[in-house]
Write a protein that holds these residues in place. Sequence first.
Motif, PDB file in Angstrom:
ATOM      1  N   ILE A 122       0.788  -1.031   0.177  1.00  0.00           N
ATOM      2  CA  ILE A 122      -0.154  -0.081   0.116  1.00  0.00           C
ATOM      3  C   ILE A 122       0.876   1.069   0.068  1.00  0.00           C
ATOM      4  O   ILE A 122       0.448   2.090  -0.649  1.00  0.00           O
ATOM      5  CB  ILE A 122      -0.857  -0.110   1.119  1.00  0.00           C
ATOM      6  CG1 ILE A 122      -2.083  -1.130   1.001  1.00  0.00           C
ATOM      7  CG2 ILE A 122      -1.832   1.401   1.347  1.00  0.00           C
ATOM      8  CD1 ILE A 122      -2.813  -1.345   2.283  1.00  0.00           C
ATOM      9  N   LEU A 123       1.869   1.263   0.856  1.00  0.00           N
ATOM     10  CA  LEU A 123       2.916   2.288   0.723  1.00  0.00           C
ATOM     11  C   LEU A 123       3.663   2.487  -0.416  1.00  0.00           C
ATOM     12  O   LEU A 123       3.550   3.502  -1.051  1.00  0.00           O
ATOM     13  CB  LEU A 123       3.779   2.385   2.134  1.00  0.00           C
ATOM     14  CG  LEU A 123       3.330   2.553   3.255  1.00  0.00           C
ATOM     15  CD1 LEU A 123       4.391   2.321   4.520  1.00  0.00           C
ATOM     16  CD2 LEU A 123       2.915   3.930   3.745  1.00  0.00           C
ATOM     17  N   GLY A 124       3.867   1.524  -1.116  1.00  0.00           N
ATOM     18  CA  GLY A 124       4.649   1.353  -2.278  1.00  0.00           C
ATOM     19  C   GLY A 124       3.828   1.975  -3.465  1.00  0.00           C
ATOM     20  O   GLY A 124       4.252   2.874  -3.982  1.00  0.00           O
ATOM     21  N   GLU A 125       2.409   1.492  -3.415  1.00  0.00           N
ATOM     22  CA  GLU A 125       1.611   1.940  -4.542  1.00  0.00           C
ATOM     23  C   GLU A 125       1.413   3.549  -4.222  1.00  0.00           C
ATOM     24  O   GLU A 125       1.233   4.427  -5.103  1.00  0.00           O
ATOM     25  CB  GLU A 125       0.154   1.286  -4.345  1.00  0.00           C
ATOM     26  CG  GLU A 125      -0.672   1.853  -5.490  1.00  0.00           C
ATOM     27  CD  GLU A 125      -1.488   2.924  -5.110  1.00  0.00           C
ATOM     28  OE1 GLU A 125      -2.017   3.780  -5.916  1.00  0.00           O
ATOM     29  OE2 GLU A 125      -1.901   3.206  -3.593  1.00  0.00           O
ATOM     30  N   SER A 126       1.338   3.845  -2.771  1.00  0.00           N
ATOM     31  CA  SER A 126       0.907   5.323  -3.001  1.00  0.00           C
ATOM     32  C   SER A 126       2.196   6.284  -3.128  1.00  0.00           C
ATOM     33  O   SER A 126       1.996   7.423  -3.619  1.00  0.00           O
ATOM     34  CB  SER A 126       0.375   5.530  -1.403  1.00  0.00           C
ATOM     35  OG  SER A 126       1.582   5.528  -0.240  1.00  0.00           O
ATOM     36  N   SER A 127       3.131   5.869  -2.854  1.00  0.00           N
ATOM     37  CA  SER A 127       4.742   6.392  -3.428  1.00  0.00           C
ATOM     38  C   SER A 127       4.654   6.739  -4.840  1.00  0.00           C
ATOM     39  O   SER A 127       4.964   7.591  -5.273  1.00  0.00           O
ATOM     40  CB  SER A 127       5.672   6.127  -2.831  1.00  0.00           C
ATOM     41  OG  SER A 127       5.796   5.630  -1.459  1.00  0.00           O
ATOM     42  N   LEU A 128       4.381   5.432  -5.543  1.00  0.00           N
ATOM     43  CA  LEU A 128       4.464   5.597  -7.039  1.00  0.00           C
ATOM     44  C   LEU A 128       3.482   6.401  -7.826  1.00  0.00           C
ATOM     45  O   LEU A 128       3.704   7.355  -8.495  1.00  0.00           O
ATOM     46  CB  LEU A 128       4.337   4.169  -7.689  1.00  0.00           C
ATOM     47  CG  LEU A 128       5.692   3.240  -7.315  1.00  0.00           C
ATOM     48  CD1 LEU A 128       5.327   1.709  -7.955  1.00  0.00           C
ATOM     49  CD2 LEU A 128       6.948   3.825  -7.983  1.00  0.00           C
ATOM     50  N   SER A 129       2.147   6.433  -7.030  1.00  0.00           N
ATOM     51  CA  SER A 129       1.029   7.243  -7.394  1.00  0.00           C
ATOM     52  C   SER A 129       1.330   8.685  -7.381  1.00  0.00           C
ATOM     53  O   SER A 129       0.932   9.518  -7.949  1.00  0.00           O
ATOM     54  CB  SER A 129      -0.341   6.782  -6.881  1.00  0.00           C
ATOM     55  OG  SER A 129      -0.583   5.476  -7.316  1.00  0.00           O
ATOM     56  N   PHE A 130       1.818   8.961  -6.125  1.00  0.00           N
ATOM     57  CA  PHE A 130       2.305  10.373  -5.454  1.00  0.00           C
ATOM     58  C   PHE A 130       3.469  11.029  -6.587  1.00  0.00           C
ATOM     59  O   PHE A 130       3.174  12.116  -7.057  1.00  0.00           O
ATOM     60  CB  PHE A 130       2.881  10.301  -4.099  1.00  0.00           C
ATOM     61  CG  PHE A 130       3.117  11.613  -3.767  1.00  0.00           C
ATOM     62  CD1 PHE A 130       2.261  12.670  -3.413  1.00  0.00           C
ATOM     63  CD2 PHE A 130       4.606  12.042  -3.517  1.00  0.00           C
ATOM     64  CE1 PHE A 130       2.839  13.793  -3.132  1.00  0.00           C
ATOM     65  CE2 PHE A 130       4.948  13.087  -2.901  1.00  0.00           C
ATOM     66  CZ  PHE A 130       3.996  14.070  -2.898  1.00  0.00           C
ATOM     67  N   LEU A 131       4.319  10.103  -7.066  1.00  0.00           N
ATOM     68  CA  LEU A 131       5.176  10.572  -7.984  1.00  0.00           C
ATOM     69  C   LEU A 131       4.761  10.599  -9.434  1.00  0.00           C
ATOM     70  O   LEU A 131       5.501  11.041 -10.369  1.00  0.00           O
ATOM     71  CB  LEU A 131       6.538   9.533  -7.986  1.00  0.00           C
ATOM     72  CG  LEU A 131       7.234   9.747  -6.711  1.00  0.00           C
ATOM     73  CD1 LEU A 131       8.341   8.679  -6.958  1.00  0.00           C
ATOM     74  CD2 LEU A 131       7.781  11.053  -6.579  1.00  0.00           C
ATOM     75  N   GLY A 132       3.441  10.305  -9.670  1.00  0.00           N
ATOM     76  CA  GLY A 132       2.547  10.185 -11.180  1.00  0.00           C
ATOM     77  C   GLY A 132       3.155   8.890 -11.781  1.00  0.00           C
ATOM     78  O   GLY A 132       2.923   9.053 -13.209  1.00  0.00           O
ATOM     79  N   LEU A 133       3.524   7.879 -11.109  1.00  0.00           N
ATOM     80  CA  LEU A 133       3.864   6.531 -11.854  1.00  0.00           C
ATOM     81  C   LEU A 133       3.036   5.705 -11.634  1.00  0.00           C
ATOM     82  O   LEU A 133       3.404   4.537 -12.288  1.00  0.00           O
ATOM     83  CB  LEU A 133       5.307   6.144 -11.557  1.00  0.00           C
ATOM     84  CG  LEU A 133       6.443   7.264 -11.853  1.00  0.00           C
ATOM     85  CD1 LEU A 133       7.709   6.964 -11.095  1.00  0.00           C
ATOM     86  CD2 LEU A 133       6.659   7.259 -13.541  1.00  0.00           C
ATOM     87  N   GLY A 134       2.068   5.696 -10.945  1.00  0.00           N
ATOM     88  CA  GLY A 134       0.992   4.637 -10.528  1.00  0.00           C
ATOM     89  C   GLY A 134      -0.347   4.977 -11.153  1.00  0.00           C
ATOM     90  O   GLY A 134      -0.564   5.229 -12.341  1.00  0.00           O
ATOM     91  N   VAL A 135      -1.261   4.960 -10.231  1.00  0.00           N
ATOM     92  CA  VAL A 135      -2.617   5.281 -10.749  1.00  0.00           C
ATOM     93  C   VAL A 135      -2.909   6.556 -11.274  1.00  0.00           C
ATOM     94  O   VAL A 135      -2.407   7.650 -10.694  1.00  0.00           O
ATOM     95  CB  VAL A 135      -3.742   5.011  -9.525  1.00  0.00           C
ATOM     96  CG1 VAL A 135      -5.063   5.318  -9.815  1.00  0.00           C
ATOM     97  CG2 VAL A 135      -3.401   3.657  -9.127  1.00  0.00           C
TER      98      VAL A 135
END
Lengths: 306, 281
Positions: free
Chosen positions: B210-223
């Motif tokens: 969950i933390l990993g997904e949020s980090s990546l999404s936060f950087l614009g690389l996820g969802v």
Amino acid sequence: MIRSLLPRLAGAVVTLLLAVTIAFLLARASGDPVRQMLGDMASQGQIEAVRADLGLDRPLVVQYFDYLGNIVRGDLGTSLRYHTSNWDLIASRLAASFQLAAAAIIIGVVAGVTLGTLAAMFEGKRVDRVAVSLALLGQSVPPFWLGIMLIVVVAVGLRWLPAGQAGSWSHLILPAITLSTLPMARIARMTRSSITEVLEEPYVASARARGFGTRRVMARHVARNAAIPVITLVGLQTGVLLSGAVTVEFVFAWPGLGTLTTQAVAFRDFTLIQALVVFGAVTFVLVNLVVDIVNSVVDPRIRGTL
Amino acid sequence: MSAASTARTLPGRLYIYILSVVVVIAVIAPILPLPDPNLQDLRARFTPPVGFDGTWEHVLGTDHLGRDMLARLVAGTRLTLLIAATAVLVAGVVGATLGVLAGYRGGWLDLVIGRLVDAQLALPFILLAIAIIAVQGRSLGVLVGVLALVSWAHYGRLLRAETKSLRERPFIPRLRASGLPEWRIITRHVLPNVGGTILVIATLQVGTMILGESSLSFLGLGVVTPDVSWGAMLAEGRQYLADSWWVVAFPGLAITGLVLTVNLLGDAMRKAYDPRKRTYR
């Protein structure tokens, strides 16, 4: 000592070789970076031209050995956007990243060891429960969110500290605290479990029976024996911090490797990204090697097994 | 101790209840009486939450496009949980299989898998994820794959060690001597013995994912929009935090709360499975 270190060194080299191979396979063989770089509007001719320019039209095996050879020579390639060597770009950001990581790890070690030691000495009591809860919370908060909240409250609301970018020492405080939460939490838990284990050893009981005070027993008997796993963890965390502070640096606009990474992503500078991954892996493996050596100094028993 | 007895100890049970509620909310989100999470109402931009000059129409306020925060949080629960669960499942199956095989077989297989685990753990998570996504482009599949990839080695490392020590126990050679096929020994006797470890790692990895997904999404690389995840909400809300703290406060609280609950459950399970003091690590 040197001789016992050689196998460990060889192991580190193998690990590193595998790591950069994984990075190569995943980042280059799995897809076409050029299509991502140029976007959907690019014509086939443009794509071919850039591919040829970057050497991506050659067979993968050739590319791989070229890549390995460059790494061995310390050549991390040339940035697509800045047109300078990736190594120079990384070197220019290293000081800022190192400063932040060092500050964060110092805060993390001091706070974590203190919390963990208190928790272990008062196992099962309220102090212990509070310390364990704090550590768990530290492991659960997304660091970048904590950073944003600190900016909102401390920098924007109270105006106590600057919100971002490097400058005087006061600029370092908020990002360092933010970045220290995860290592702090892990170090606290490791210290706690390590000390509680040592406290149950018969030699601790016998030292107490001989009438030594708590302080002396903790300092002479417990601390040394409980230190090894903690030192190992500190090393691991330092390696992670040096390369893994991407989101926190992004939030605070800290001019380190993390910000360089997010910029590289924004500009689709994929040679720079690859250089950063290789650099991160090298750092991590090196730090762990140093940790092994430090451990063997602290605990002579380890020397034979290195 | 078995999984059932974990569920019976009170703290563990409390966390399971909380998580169940979250899962149920995620599943029934579309039929909840909430506005469309992507419905924009520009006249109602930055409506504060109830208790901060807000109205009950938007309990948790609205964001920069006037979208209802509560509806977006609930919608985000779906994707956040789905991504974490899939990544944990994929990484768990791959990592546990490789770890058990390496520990049970030994020899060159063990050597290769052991080295692979070390190498994988030496690659910095965020950097590796960024390198892959930069080449592959953004999609849910890539996101899950990246998360699983950085996670499998944790299962591999621990299960390899656990299976190795299990193999030294007398009952395994006896089973072999009795002519039981190897795969049966592994599935019937090794797996049940390391099952607790798998479950504990998997639980703790849910939080990490969950933390990993949020980090990546936060950087614009996820969802990315129109999909909603908590990390993506944080990324969008960051620019407006000077005017409206709630746009970033609530998704962050949601992530922290969920990860904390999962970690507490993982700790409770670890205590149940491992009677030694190491439990608290």
